[in-house]
Enzyme design. Structure first.
Site, PDB file in Angstrom:
ATOM      1  N   GLU A 238       0.820  -1.218   0.000  1.00 21.19           N
ATOM      2  CA  GLU A 238       0.000   0.000   0.000  1.00 21.19           C
ATOM      3  C   GLU A 238       0.852   1.266   0.000  1.00 21.19           C
ATOM      4  OE1 GLU A 238      -0.789  -2.677   1.753  1.00 21.19           O
ATOM      5  OE2 GLU A 238      -2.712  -3.242   0.876  1.00 21.19           O
TER       6      GLU A 238
ATOM      7  N   ILE B 150      -5.732   0.915   4.131  1.00 22.21           N
ATOM      8  CA  ILE B 150      -5.221   2.261   3.880  1.00 22.21           C
ATOM      9  C   ILE B 150      -4.241   2.679   4.985  1.00 22.21           C
ATOM     10  CG2 ILE B 150      -7.030   3.564   5.100  1.00 22.21           C
ATOM     11  CD1 ILE B 150      -7.008   5.528   2.714  1.00 22.21           C
TER      12      ILE B 150
ATOM     13  N   HIS C 121     -11.923  -6.072   7.759  1.00 18.98           N
ATOM     14  CA  HIS C 121     -12.536  -5.854   6.449  1.00 18.98           C
ATOM     15  C   HIS C 121     -13.834  -5.071   6.579  1.00 18.98           C
ATOM     16  CE1 HIS C 121      -9.720  -9.067   5.475  1.00 18.98           C
ATOM     17  NE2 HIS C 121      -9.861  -8.752   4.215  1.00 18.98           N
TER      18      HIS C 121
END
Lengths: 432, 334
Positions: B70, B97, B137
């Protein structure tokens, strides 16, 4: 600590073939300028005119200068805190560097950031560093990949220290650069100290260039105190990257002569180590070489002395006379407000017809040769690519329980043959 | 999939997911400077198929399958944006993120203020709970970024807004975070007009007018709030429901004007309570509309825990229309 025996003594006549007299003198001038700029800042620091910390590249000038000098004007750099030499080679005036450190309103960041934390997207193609180490690696990978997409044929370069090579983003960035075959050159300045922690406690490797193997990219090791060797290695790496050979890591062996910053007396450094490196000052060594080769005489040196003195006095005066930013300048400027603020237009250097209207048949400007056709794989179209690394059979394990030397045999073919001679001086391929 | 694989399939009902796919497709069609990067966005078309068909249309120079990195995705996108390109980064789940937190908050967000370097890029991905995705998630990490000057943060609730706001985000000269509530992906359908349109960033929208109290919400909870408002109406309480759509910059004007009219405010979000945007809005109303308030600013939010996995636990953890209804009833009594 083992030092490479040829360190600082490898300036041979062989190198004379490689550079023009002007290039030799440029390298000298920029190293002298680099040191003079930093000497001036030490004076400013002692006069309490520098707002924050002051970081030194004393003894490492050959790396910043030699590497950046290998780039073309269109290429992009992202210097770290000890790469003021690279900024100077890119044409940044010393006053900008002084004013940054003094938090002046006329500085590139107008006082919003200090030290060498500034950039220039439009003209000099410099990306500003941040204090977190390693972050520039994916960013410069992105510039490289983006530049390739735009057809600009640029190479990007950034620097990292031995300490910074332990960050996660170093790995993520270099790995991504390798998968993309980005035209990107990473200079790893191994100055033996990450603040107070010696490199041995940071990385259990003799040569940090070995890290490149993990990403399937080539690397060089170079004497970081030999500016010609640094330049030659960088030039070869830049040429290879520009030709589509993918990213290259250059480890430059050197030593951080001062503390982490001005406040740090670096008493943790062994005396013998310091003495060893002080005897191998890159500028003194180079001056000796230039004198012996009759590229520089007393008159030429005096001319440069005077030029630097006059230049820095004027630059320093300008910087000192610049005001502090008005307090209310702290507000605003967080967002780009649109075209009036920054008209953002990519500079296409590819035929527009290739791109508009979009076609999935657009030919990529690079490919991954050999994918699916490595020696160990079943040839093109094989479901799994083993590259050229031989699979270790159980019997191949050495008696010490580690894989034998034959286990990994990197592909050396990608290195252009002619470049080997150029790098045969102090620069050589990473130990394999 | 509604809308087909082609260009603007306008004037008809499409899913939230298709709205996002169309926005990316049309923006890439319009401007060759727009690229997409992320994990499995190319060959696979994205974990949720939001980028289905993009690789085939735009080729792999513009639709880049990346390693699971990421920080490298965000960093590289930032570098591309310095050349005037407009990359869209997909986080496979928005939970990830935070792996790029440093890149976003220190590099991307600070560049314009510090050294005058705009970074036109979009970071988008599926967020939110209610689908039993478990603690890694289902996150709603928007407030980490609302607290970061230099970013814009969008969290839409309808296909129309998702498409229009994503297009606006791509055209914006700043780094924009675009949260896509995955509960809405295939559950919500809505009409989008034929042809190109954008929805302005930084503007809230009044979804339902009312005079007794204001319910402020966004994303999936905007739907729950509307549902609650219909129930409230049956009991004679007319709630004004405002969908914030953009969390940074916040549309203070619409919020304050509504509260000046209704004199009561309830903030509903799926994010956890402490440090959620409801607290920020409560402070804003104290500063700008204190004398207009006839009651406390109340909050309906998730619990201050990680998102639990078991459906019974997650249902208890999440706010819903019933909880909104109960809080609104309480507020209406003031």
């Amino acid at each position: 600590m083992r030092f490479l025996p040829e360190m600082g003594t490898a300036m041979t006549k062989q190198m004379l073939r490689e550079l023009t007299p002007q290039q030799y003198l440029d390298l000298y001038y920029y190293m002298r300028l680099n040191r003079a700029v930093e000497d001036t800042m030490v004076k400013l620091f002692r006069q309490n005119k520098i707002v924050g910390g002051l970081y030194s590249s004393l003894g490492q000038e050959a790396i910043s200068v030699g590497t950046c000098y290998a780039l073309e004007k269109k290429d992009w750099i992202a210097p770290m805190i000890r790469n003021i030499g690279a900024l100077l080679v890119k044409g940044v005036p010393p006053r900008d560097i002084f004013m940054q450190h003094m938090a002046k309103y006329d500085s590139p960041t107008k006082g919003r950031d200090g030290t060498s934390h500034f950039g220039d997207l439009e003209n000099r193609h410099i990306v500003s560093p941040i204090s977190m180490l390693g972050d520039l690696i994916p960013v410069m990978t992105g510039v490289a990949v983006g530049g390739r997409y735009l057809g600009q044929k640029i190479v990007t370069m950034t620097w990292i220290g031995d300490g910074g090579s332990s960050t996660g983003v170093f790995h993520e960035g270099l790995n991504f650069a390798a998968t993309q075959k980005a035209p990107f050159v990473l200079i790893l300045e191994n100055n033996l100290w990450a603040y107070s922690t010696p490199v041995r406690r940071q990385v259990p490797l003799e040569n940090l260039a070995d890290r490149a193997k993990a990403y399937g990219i080539d690397s060089y090791i170079v004497d970081g105190n030999n500016v010609v060797a640094v330049f030659n290695a960088a030039r070869e790496a830049v040429e290879r990257a520009r030709a589509g050979g993918g990213p290259i890591l250059i480890e430059a062996k050197t030593f951080r002569r001062l503390g982490h910053a001005q406040h740090d007396p670096a008493e943790y450094v062994p005396k013998e180590m310091r003495a060893y490196w002080e005897a191998r000052d890159p500028i003194a060594l180079y001056e000796k070489f230039l004198t012996a080769e009759k590229l520089l005489d007393a008159a030429g040196k005096k001319e440069i002395d005077e030029k630097l003195e006059a230049l820095l006095a004027a630059e320093r005066e300008f910087a000192e006379n610049s005001p502090m930013p008005p307090a209310e300048f702290a507000e605003g400027g967080v967002y780009c407000t649109g075209d009036d603020c920054h008209p953002i237009r990519p500079k296409w250097e590819r035929p527009a017809g290739e791109l508009t209207p979009p076609k999935s048949s657009v030919k990529p400007v690079w490919t991954v040769p050999g994918f699916g056709s490595g020696k160990g794989s079943g040839g093109a179209g094989a479901p799994i690519h083993f590259g050229d690394t031989r699979v270790v059979a159980a019997g191949a394990m050495a008696s010490n329980g580690r894989p034998g030397k034959t286990a990994a045999k990197p592909n050396a073919k990608s290195a252009p043959k002619k470049a080997k001679a150029a790098a045969a001086g102090a620069s050589r391929k990473a130990r394999r | 999939m509604a809308g087909g694989k082609g260009t603007a399939a306008g004037g008809k009902e499409i899913t939230f997911l298709e709205a996002i796919r169309q926005a990316m497709f049309e923006e890439m069609e319009r401007d060759p400077a727009v690229l997409l990067m992320g994990e499995d966005v190319g060959v696979y078309g994205g974990a949720f198929k939001t980028s289905e068909g993009l690789l085939e249309r735009f080729g792999w120079e513009r639709v880049i399958d990346t390693p699971i990195s990421e920080s490298a995705i965000i960093g590289a996108a930032c570098g591309m944006s310095y050349l005037g390109l407009r990359p869209i980064c997909e986080m496979q789940f928005i939970d990830f993120i935070v792996c790029a937190f440093n890149q976003i908050t220190n590099f991307v967000a600070k560049g314009h203020y510090l050294w005058n370097a705009p970074a036109p890029m979009v970071i988008r991905g599926p967020s939110g709970g209610g689908v039993h995705g478990g603690p890694f998630h289902s996150a709603n990490p928007e407030m980490y970024f609302v607290h970061t000057p230099g970013l814009k943060v969008i969290y839409p609730s309808t296909p129309y807004d998702a498409k229009g706001l994503l297009k606006a985000a791509v055209r914006d000269n700043n780094p924009v975070l675009f949260f896509e509530h995955k509960f809405l992906y295939r559950r919500i359908k809505g009409e989008v007009p034929a042809g190109d349109y954008t929805v302005p960033i930084g503007r809230a929208v009044i979804r339902r007018e009312g005079q007794h109290l204001t319910i402020l919400s966004y994303a999936a909870m905007a739907h729950s709030s509307l549902e609650a408002a219909e129930e409230l109406a049956k009991e004679g309480v007319e709630a004004e429901v405002i969908d914030l759509r953009t969390l940074l910059p916040l549309d203070e004007e619409t919020i304050v004007n509504s509260v000046r009219k209704t004199n009561k405010c309830l903030v509903v979000h799926e994010d956890t309570k402490t440090g959620g945007i409801a607290g920020e809005i409560a402070a804003l109303l104290c500063e700008k509309a204190f004398s207009d308030l006839d009651g406390p600013v109340l909050r309906v939010t998730a619990l201050d825990t990680p998102v639990p996995y078991a459906p019974t636990l997650e249902d208890y953890f999440l706010p819903n229309a019933k909880k909104v209804f109960a809080a609104a009833k309480e507020l209406a009594r003031y």
